[in-house]
Design an enzyme around this catalytic site. Sequence first.
Site, PDB file in Angstrom:
ATOM      1  N   PHE A 135       0.844  -1.188   0.000  1.00  0.00           N
ATOM      2  CA  PHE A 135       0.000   0.000   0.000  1.00  0.00           C
ATOM      3  C   PHE A 135       0.887   1.248   0.000  1.00  0.00           C
ATOM      4  CE2 PHE A 135      -2.528   3.475   1.607  1.00  0.00           C
ATOM      5  CZ  PHE A 135      -3.665   3.356   0.817  1.00  0.00           C
ATOM      6  N   ASP A 220       9.094   2.441   1.947  1.00  0.00           N
ATOM      7  CA  ASP A 220       7.919   3.201   2.372  1.00  0.00           C
ATOM      8  C   ASP A 220       7.761   2.971   3.875  1.00  0.00           C
ATOM      9  OD1 ASP A 220       5.379   4.030   3.131  1.00  0.00           O
ATOM     10  OD2 ASP A 220       4.438   3.462   1.233  1.00  0.00           O
ATOM     11  N   LYS A 249       2.227   9.690   8.432  1.00  0.00           N
ATOM     12  CA  LYS A 249       1.510   9.184   9.609  1.00  0.00           C
ATOM     13  C   LYS A 249       2.091   9.649  10.955  1.00  0.00           C
ATOM     14  CE  LYS A 249      -1.272   5.554   7.665  1.00  0.00           C
ATOM     15  NZ  LYS A 249      -0.938   4.883   6.429  1.00  0.00           N
TER      16      LYS A 249
HETATM   17  C1  LIG Z   1      -1.128   5.147   4.999  1.00  0.00           C
HETATM   18  C2  LIG Z   1      -0.038   4.756   4.096  1.00  0.00           C
HETATM   19  C3  LIG Z   1       0.261   5.498   2.953  1.00  0.00           C
HETATM   20  C4  LIG Z   1      -0.571   6.679   2.499  1.00  0.00           C
HETATM   21  O1  LIG Z   1      -0.498   7.723   3.408  1.00  0.00           O
HETATM   22  P1  LIG Z   1      -1.596   8.924   3.299  1.00  0.00           P
HETATM   23  O2  LIG Z   1      -1.112   9.911   4.321  1.00  0.00           O
HETATM   24  O3  LIG Z   1      -2.903   8.315   3.619  1.00  0.00           O
HETATM   25  O4  LIG Z   1      -1.535   9.435   1.922  1.00  0.00           O
HETATM   26  C5  LIG Z   1       1.358   5.119   2.199  1.00  0.00           C
HETATM   27  N1  LIG Z   1       2.103   4.058   2.528  1.00  0.00           N
HETATM   28  C6  LIG Z   1       1.845   3.304   3.611  1.00  0.00           C
HETATM   29  C7  LIG Z   1       2.724   2.161   3.942  1.00  0.00           C
HETATM   30  C8  LIG Z   1       0.752   3.615   4.430  1.00  0.00           C
HETATM   31  O5  LIG Z   1       0.464   2.849   5.475  1.00  0.00           O
END
Ligand SMILES: *Cc1c(COP(=O)(O)O)cnc(C)c1O
Length: 400
Positions: A135, A220, A249
Amino acid sequence: MSRADEIRNLHQDYVMPTYAPGLALVRGKGSKVWDADGNGYLDFLSGISVVNVGHCHPRVVRAIRAQAGTLMHVSNLYFNEHQPRLAKELAARSLGGKCFFCNSGAEANEALIKLARLWGHESGRYEIITFRNSFHGRTLATLTATGQAKVQDGFEPLPAGFVYADYNDLDSVRAAVTDKTVAVLVEAVQGEGGVRPATGAFMSGLRALCDEKDLLLFCDEVQCGMGRTGTWFGYQLYDMEPDAISLAKGLGGGFPIGAIVSNRKLADVFQPGRHATTFGGTPLACAAACAVIEVIEEEGLLENASDMGDLFRELLEKTARKHDFIREVRGAGLMIGMVLDRPAKPLETLLQEKGLLGLATSENVLRFLPPLNVKAAEVRKAARLVGKACAEWDKTLHAS
Ligand SMILES: *Cc1c(COP(=O)(O)O)cnc(C)c1O
């Protein structure tokens, strides 16, 4: 009409239904939140790993209040005192290069994607390998990077230049490399994909493969970063270093901010005019993030995340041994998934009724992301509630 119903009705009338919320929460402190009707909950989700230092940590609140009354925003046409201070703290704890600031995880990953394309431009390389079940966000480029059809369906045509490989399968990555490949983007622990940690061999193998083929390796760290895994960043659980990471986050402790941090090699790829965002790295957001880092450092929260994670996993495993429908408890630090043999949503609902917030993820996984400063007594209480909910659920399963 109850206060919660009022909020719910207003929301339904005026907010686009991209989510399907249940509770109306109005107040939080530490690991606890309260709904509009005054019911308290143990928050083992932390706004999906955002309020990692707990709700309304006094130090973060103080930093935001002070900065809000001093200088909120000046644009990046001017220096501000907190942005380079935050950049230094992040670089010192990770890759030693430079940062670019933005406002969300998707935007941070967009920055990584643009960085890779710019770096590979002269050699005509632009393809990025990402993973099935990953994700990376909801913008067009990042939903394409996300290896899940349910996130992409209906938004075609998708941007070109993304190729998928299987997580924890180095051969599938090797097979995906072409003469157009420029980078690999990976989560050290897949979050939305069901709290799935990478193996050590996979992460070291990715580094070796990227070195061999002259590819960039990106992690990420939007969900698994900022202390979640008991290390500052998820990749630090492994014997390797990526070339850059994305953050968001937990970075601002609840205040929106995203960032990428690079190593020295990539520190100056973006030159003036090549990438930008108006709100990136405001004095307010950066003051909040600096306070978050100070709290994690000074309150020993990496160690606490690691200790409390061990405790919670051990207690959940005890429950798992009592119920056939629980397959496995997995994760790292305070990023924990209880894997079921069936959809986890009913268990999430049962837990909420008992006063514990968790989240059904990837269909069969119940995900817990408690604040990093959660106390042992709170972990024990949460584990007791999970035990009770599982026992009740087991009964209804056997009755039917
Ligand atoms: C939540 C998340 C995103 C996206 O972040 P947003 O602030 O919602 O755009 C990207 N990568 C990972 C691993 C995430 O958990």
